[in-house]
Design an enzyme around this catalytic site. Structure first.
Site, PDB file in Angstrom:
ATOM      1  N   ASN A  51     -30.761 -55.898 -19.775  1.00 52.41           N
ATOM      2  CA  ASN A  51     -31.487 -54.864 -20.500  1.00 52.41           C
ATOM      3  C   ASN A  51     -32.401 -55.427 -21.588  1.00 52.41           C
ATOM      4  OD1 ASN A  51     -31.080 -51.766 -21.781  1.00 52.41           O
ATOM      5  ND2 ASN A  51     -30.793 -52.097 -19.597  1.00 52.41           N
ATOM      6  N   GLU A  89     -40.232 -59.217 -15.074  1.00 52.75           N
ATOM      7  CA  GLU A  89     -38.762 -59.190 -14.899  1.00 52.75           C
ATOM      8  C   GLU A  89     -38.230 -60.598 -14.595  1.00 52.75           C
ATOM      9  OE1 GLU A  89     -36.747 -56.544 -15.526  1.00 52.75           O
ATOM     10  OE2 GLU A  89     -37.596 -54.699 -14.693  1.00 52.75           O
ATOM     11  N   ARG A 136     -22.055 -37.310   0.246  1.00 49.41           N
ATOM     12  CA  ARG A 136     -21.228 -38.168  -0.624  1.00 49.41           C
ATOM     13  C   ARG A 136     -21.356 -39.653  -0.330  1.00 49.41           C
ATOM     14  NH1 ARG A 136     -17.644 -34.088   0.346  1.00 49.41           N
ATOM     15  NH2 ARG A 136     -17.654 -32.526  -1.325  1.00 49.41           N
ATOM     16  N   LYS A 166     -29.407 -62.500 -11.553  1.00 50.76           N
ATOM     17  CA  LYS A 166     -28.978 -61.104 -11.613  1.00 50.76           C
ATOM     18  C   LYS A 166     -27.604 -60.943 -10.953  1.00 50.76           C
ATOM     19  CE  LYS A 166     -30.079 -56.310 -11.154  1.00 50.76           C
ATOM     20  NZ  LYS A 166     -31.030 -55.242 -10.950  1.00 50.76           N
ATOM     21  N   HIS A 177     -43.583 -50.186 -15.302  1.00 48.72           N
ATOM     22  CA  HIS A 177     -42.289 -50.623 -15.838  1.00 48.72           C
ATOM     23  C   HIS A 177     -42.337 -52.092 -16.286  1.00 48.72           C
ATOM     24  CE1 HIS A 177     -37.995 -50.951 -16.479  1.00 48.72           C
ATOM     25  NE2 HIS A 177     -37.948 -51.979 -15.640  1.00 48.72           N
ATOM     26  N   HIS A 219     -38.062 -48.587 -21.979  1.00 49.06           N
ATOM     27  CA  HIS A 219     -37.761 -47.247 -21.465  1.00 49.06           C
ATOM     28  C   HIS A 219     -38.314 -46.173 -22.399  1.00 49.06           C
ATOM     29  CE1 HIS A 219     -34.191 -48.781 -18.804  1.00 49.06           C
ATOM     30  NE2 HIS A 219     -35.356 -48.941 -18.226  1.00 49.06           N
ATOM     31  N   GLU A 261     -21.655 -52.219 -15.822  1.00 49.47           N
ATOM     32  CA  GLU A 261     -22.301 -52.336 -17.132  1.00 49.47           C
ATOM     33  C   GLU A 261     -21.408 -51.902 -18.286  1.00 49.47           C
ATOM     34  OE1 GLU A 261     -26.484 -51.702 -17.107  1.00 49.47           O
ATOM     35  OE2 GLU A 261     -26.526 -51.250 -19.232  1.00 49.47           O
ATOM     36  N   HIS A 264     -35.593 -53.739 -22.629  1.00 43.32           N
ATOM     37  CA  HIS A 264     -35.603 -52.431 -21.973  1.00 43.32           C
ATOM     38  C   HIS A 264     -35.362 -51.246 -22.897  1.00 43.32           C
ATOM     39  CE1 HIS A 264     -35.865 -54.721 -18.307  1.00 43.32           C
ATOM     40  NE2 HIS A 264     -35.817 -53.639 -17.549  1.00 43.32           N
ATOM     41  N   LYS A 321     -27.812 -50.193  -8.799  1.00 45.29           N
ATOM     42  CA  LYS A 321     -28.153 -49.035  -9.641  1.00 45.29           C
ATOM     43  C   LYS A 321     -29.188 -48.194  -8.915  1.00 45.29           C
ATOM     44  CE  LYS A 321     -27.553 -50.586 -14.354  1.00 45.29           C
ATOM     45  NZ  LYS A 321     -28.306 -50.739 -15.613  1.00 45.29           N
ATOM     46  N   ARG A 365     -23.445 -57.056 -18.348  1.00 51.10           N
ATOM     47  CA  ARG A 365     -24.625 -56.590 -17.623  1.00 51.10           C
ATOM     48  C   ARG A 365     -25.735 -56.122 -18.570  1.00 51.10           C
ATOM     49  NH1 ARG A 365     -25.000 -53.383 -11.844  1.00 51.10           N
ATOM     50  NH2 ARG A 365     -27.247 -53.235 -11.863  1.00 51.10           N
TER      51      ARG A 365
HETATM   52  N1  LIG Z   1     -32.178 -50.329 -10.002  1.00 57.97           N
HETATM   53  C1  LIG Z   1     -32.458 -51.351 -10.772  1.00 57.97           C
HETATM   54  O1  LIG Z   1     -31.597 -52.186 -11.055  1.00 57.97           O
HETATM   55  C2  LIG Z   1     -33.839 -51.511 -11.300  1.00 57.97           C
HETATM   56  C3  LIG Z   1     -34.216 -52.714 -11.904  1.00 57.97           C
HETATM   57  C4  LIG Z   1     -35.520 -52.860 -12.348  1.00 57.97           C
HETATM   58  C5  LIG Z   1     -36.428 -51.819 -12.183  1.00 57.97           C
HETATM   59  N2  LIG Z   1     -36.013 -50.650 -11.628  1.00 57.97           N
HETATM   60  C6  LIG Z   1     -36.949 -49.544 -11.448  1.00 57.97           C
HETATM   61  O2  LIG Z   1     -37.996 -49.955 -10.568  1.00 57.97           O
HETATM   62  C7  LIG Z   1     -39.133 -49.138 -10.830  1.00 57.97           C
HETATM   63  C8  LIG Z   1     -40.372 -49.995 -10.824  1.00 57.97           C
HETATM   64  O3  LIG Z   1     -40.527 -50.602  -9.574  1.00 57.97           O
HETATM   65  P1  LIG Z   1     -41.954 -51.067  -9.050  1.00 57.97           P
HETATM   66  O4  LIG Z   1     -42.678 -51.741 -10.128  1.00 57.97           O
HETATM   67  O5  LIG Z   1     -41.728 -51.773  -7.781  1.00 57.97           O
HETATM   68  O6  LIG Z   1     -42.726 -49.691  -8.825  1.00 57.97           O
HETATM   69  P2  LIG Z   1     -43.141 -48.889  -7.504  1.00 57.97           P
HETATM   70  O7  LIG Z   1     -42.021 -48.718  -6.584  1.00 57.97           O
HETATM   71  O8  LIG Z   1     -43.855 -47.683  -7.971  1.00 57.97           O
HETATM   72  O9  LIG Z   1     -44.182 -49.879  -6.791  1.00 57.97           O
HETATM   73  C9  LIG Z   1     -45.383 -50.175  -7.449  1.00 57.97           C
HETATM   74  C10 LIG Z   1     -46.613 -49.704  -6.641  1.00 57.97           C
HETATM   75  O10 LIG Z   1     -46.859 -50.649  -5.632  1.00 57.97           O
HETATM   76  C11 LIG Z   1     -46.954 -50.010  -4.371  1.00 57.97           C
HETATM   77  N3  LIG Z   1     -46.421 -50.962  -3.401  1.00 57.97           N
HETATM   78  C12 LIG Z   1     -45.144 -51.417  -3.302  1.00 57.97           C
HETATM   79  N4  LIG Z   1     -45.080 -52.363  -2.371  1.00 57.97           N
HETATM   80  C13 LIG Z   1     -46.318 -52.534  -1.861  1.00 57.97           C
HETATM   81  C14 LIG Z   1     -46.877 -53.388  -0.884  1.00 57.97           C
HETATM   82  N5  LIG Z   1     -46.154 -54.316  -0.256  1.00 57.97           N
HETATM   83  N6  LIG Z   1     -48.191 -53.269  -0.631  1.00 57.97           N
HETATM   84  C15 LIG Z   1     -48.956 -52.355  -1.282  1.00 57.97           C
HETATM   85  N7  LIG Z   1     -48.488 -51.529  -2.233  1.00 57.97           N
HETATM   86  C16 LIG Z   1     -47.181 -51.626  -2.511  1.00 57.97           C
HETATM   87  C17 LIG Z   1     -46.184 -48.734  -4.510  1.00 57.97           C
HETATM   88  O11 LIG Z   1     -46.658 -47.760  -3.619  1.00 57.97           O
HETATM   89  C18 LIG Z   1     -46.459 -48.361  -5.964  1.00 57.97           C
HETATM   90  O12 LIG Z   1     -47.682 -47.681  -6.039  1.00 57.97           O
HETATM   91  C19 LIG Z   1     -38.875 -48.441 -12.131  1.00 57.97           C
HETATM   92  O13 LIG Z   1     -38.584 -47.096 -11.904  1.00 57.97           O
HETATM   93  C20 LIG Z   1     -37.666 -49.144 -12.686  1.00 57.97           C
HETATM   94  O14 LIG Z   1     -36.896 -48.320 -13.500  1.00 57.97           O
HETATM   95  C21 LIG Z   1     -34.752 -50.492 -11.176  1.00 57.97           C
HETATM   96 ZN   LIG Z   2     -36.411 -53.455 -15.542  1.00 54.23          ZN
END
Ligand SMILES: NC(=O)c1ccc[n+]([C@@H]2O[C@H](COP(=O)([O-])OP(=O)(O)OC[C@H]3O[C@@H](n4cnc5c(N)ncnc54)[C@H](O)[C@@H]3O)[C@@H](O)[C@H]2O)c1
Ligand SMILES: [Zn+2]
Length: 370
Positions: free
Chosen positions: A248, A188, A124, A230, A267, A255, A240, A251, A146, A244
């Site tokens: 989006n 972003e 939890r 942010k 993404h 999405h 949200e 998005h 999130k 918030r």
């Molecule tokens: N929670 C939130 O508020 C929020 C906001 C925006 C995006 N997201 C989510 O984030 C995700 C996308 O994140 P992302 O683009 O970072 O993707 P990801 O986590 O898949 O990272 C991208 C790639 O880069 C590699 N990588 C990361 N750091 C590295 C480093 N320092 N050196 C070498 N390789 C590295 C990872 O292994 C992966 O293959 C989506 O699922 C999206 O929905 C969440």
């Molecule tokens: Zn995003």
């Protein structure tokens, strides 16, 4: 050292620091000791990041007296799912993490969302320290609390709010990030300028080259301003219910596109294309100032963020998937739209998302993505 304090007033109130500094990773044990006191930590990383940074982080934490379990899962958006969550939770439990332990999410946004959801659900809830390693997670995903998982029916359909105990951002780890992921992260940041700060939007474009060359001062400034924007939005509306939704922007389409491509579109690239489509939609609907879409296109171009997805994307499928979007109400899809660059539009009722007729959306999508 840049230290930003993030206040989330509601349900329950929580404040935490985002620390941004080249070399900050070396200070991680001190941060854990101060903000997430625990004897045992689970460092959760995808396989790529675990290979690059896992042993360094484990070594530093062990030297500081923590018992450390390194738990890995396959890299990529396609692994942000229930199977990974199940196997990571099984490892965390199997290796003896208890209620007084903590999770360290070491990786990009996928790791942040998955490890954050593990931390939210294990017993939890245990504290999570977010250590973002992709540009996208530094400027956006690691802040705001999130967490979640994708399902075949749609993105982030499973999730929870779970604010981090702290966020540690070391821009130096970006040295190993693949170039396409670096560019995806810039999308972003452009979003933050587009929704709230025209001067920041212009600054990003003017510094595209320095940023692309990983200039440390420019990167720190970028991450700092994005996190500030942010944080400001999230502090006002942590769950949200209203404002918030501005985060989006782009998005609803992004999405849907990610789901339609089976989570094979990055993404950030989906967000880039989604913002251009939402700007065009806003202009056609008479809500967004004429010329905004062109400004967005010319910002994305020097950052080498594609303005549209590859190939033909069927408008009807995107509309069907967008109906599942969390902003939809009574079957009507609602969109976050701009008034102009730097300012998000509000509907006549004051809402931060605006319904647009499916017919007009179809016309715009067929034109841009058909
Ligand atoms: N929670 C939130 O508020 C929020 C906001 C925006 C995006 N997201 C989510 O984030 C995700 C996308 O994140 P992302 O683009 O970072 O993707 P990801 O986590 O898949 O990272 C991208 C790639 O880069 C590699 N990588 C990361 N750091 C590295 C480093 N320092 N050196 C070498 N390789 C590295 C990872 O292994 C992966 O293959 C989506 O699922 C999206 O929905 C969440
Ligand atoms: Zn995003």
């Amino acid at each position: 050292m840049t230290r930003l304090r993030i206040d989330t007033p509601a349900e329950p109130p929580h404040a935490y620091d985002v620390l941004i500094e080249p070399g900050a990773l070396d200070g991680l044990p001190d941060v854990v000791r101060e903000f997430a006191p625990a004897r045992r930590c689970a460092v959760i990383s995808d396989a790529v990041v675990a290979d690059i940074l896992g042993e360094r982080v484990r070594g530093a934490l062990e030297a500081a007296g923590f018992a450390v379990e390194l738990v890995r899962f396959p890299a990529g958006e396609q692994a942000k799912n229930r199977d990974s969550w199940g196997s990571v939770i099984d490892s965390v439990a199997g290796r003896g993490l208890t209620r007084d332990g903590c999770v360290i999410a070491l990786g990009g946004g996928v790791t942040g969302d998955l490890a954050g959801f593990v931390a939210a659900t294990f017993m939890r809830g245990v504290p999570v320290v977010q250590v973002p390693t992709s540009l996208l997670s530094m400027v956006d995903a690691s802040v705001g609390g999130k967490t979640g998982l994708d399902t075949p029916a749609g993105k982030n359909l499973i999730g929870a709010f779970h604010q981090p105990a702290a966020v540690v951002v070391d821009p130096r780890v970006l040295a190993t990030l693949p170039a396409d992921h670096f560019r995806a992260g810039m999308a972003e940041a452009v979003k933050h300028g587009a929704i709230a700060d025209a001067a920041y939007f212009d600054w990003i474009v003017a510094h595209a080259e320095a940023l692309g060359g990983h200039d440390e001062a420019a990167l720190v400034r970028l991450i700092r301003r994005s996190v500030e924007i942010k944080a400001e939005v999230v502090s006002e509306d942590p769950r949200e219910r209203g404002r918030r939704q501005v985060l989006n922007f782009g998005h609803t389409f992004a999405h849907a596109l990610e789901t339609w491509t089976g989570y094979r579109t990055l993404h950030g690239f989906a967000v880039g294309a989604g913002m251009v489509a939402a700007a065009e939609l806003g202009e056609r609907a008479g809500i967004t100032a004429a010329g905004t879409t062109d400004r967005l296109r010319s910002a994305l171009q020097p950052l080498r963020v594609p303005e549209r997805p590859d190939g033909v994307v069927p408008a009807e499928r995107i509309l069907d998937l967008a109906r599942l979007d969390k902003k939809s109400r009574e079957g009507k899809i609602r969109y976050t739209l701009l008034r102009t660059v730097g300012e998000t539009a509000r509907g006549p009722d004051g809402a931060w998302s605006i319904p647009v007729d499916d017919g007009l959306v179809g016309v715009v999508l067929r034109e841009l993505w058909g």
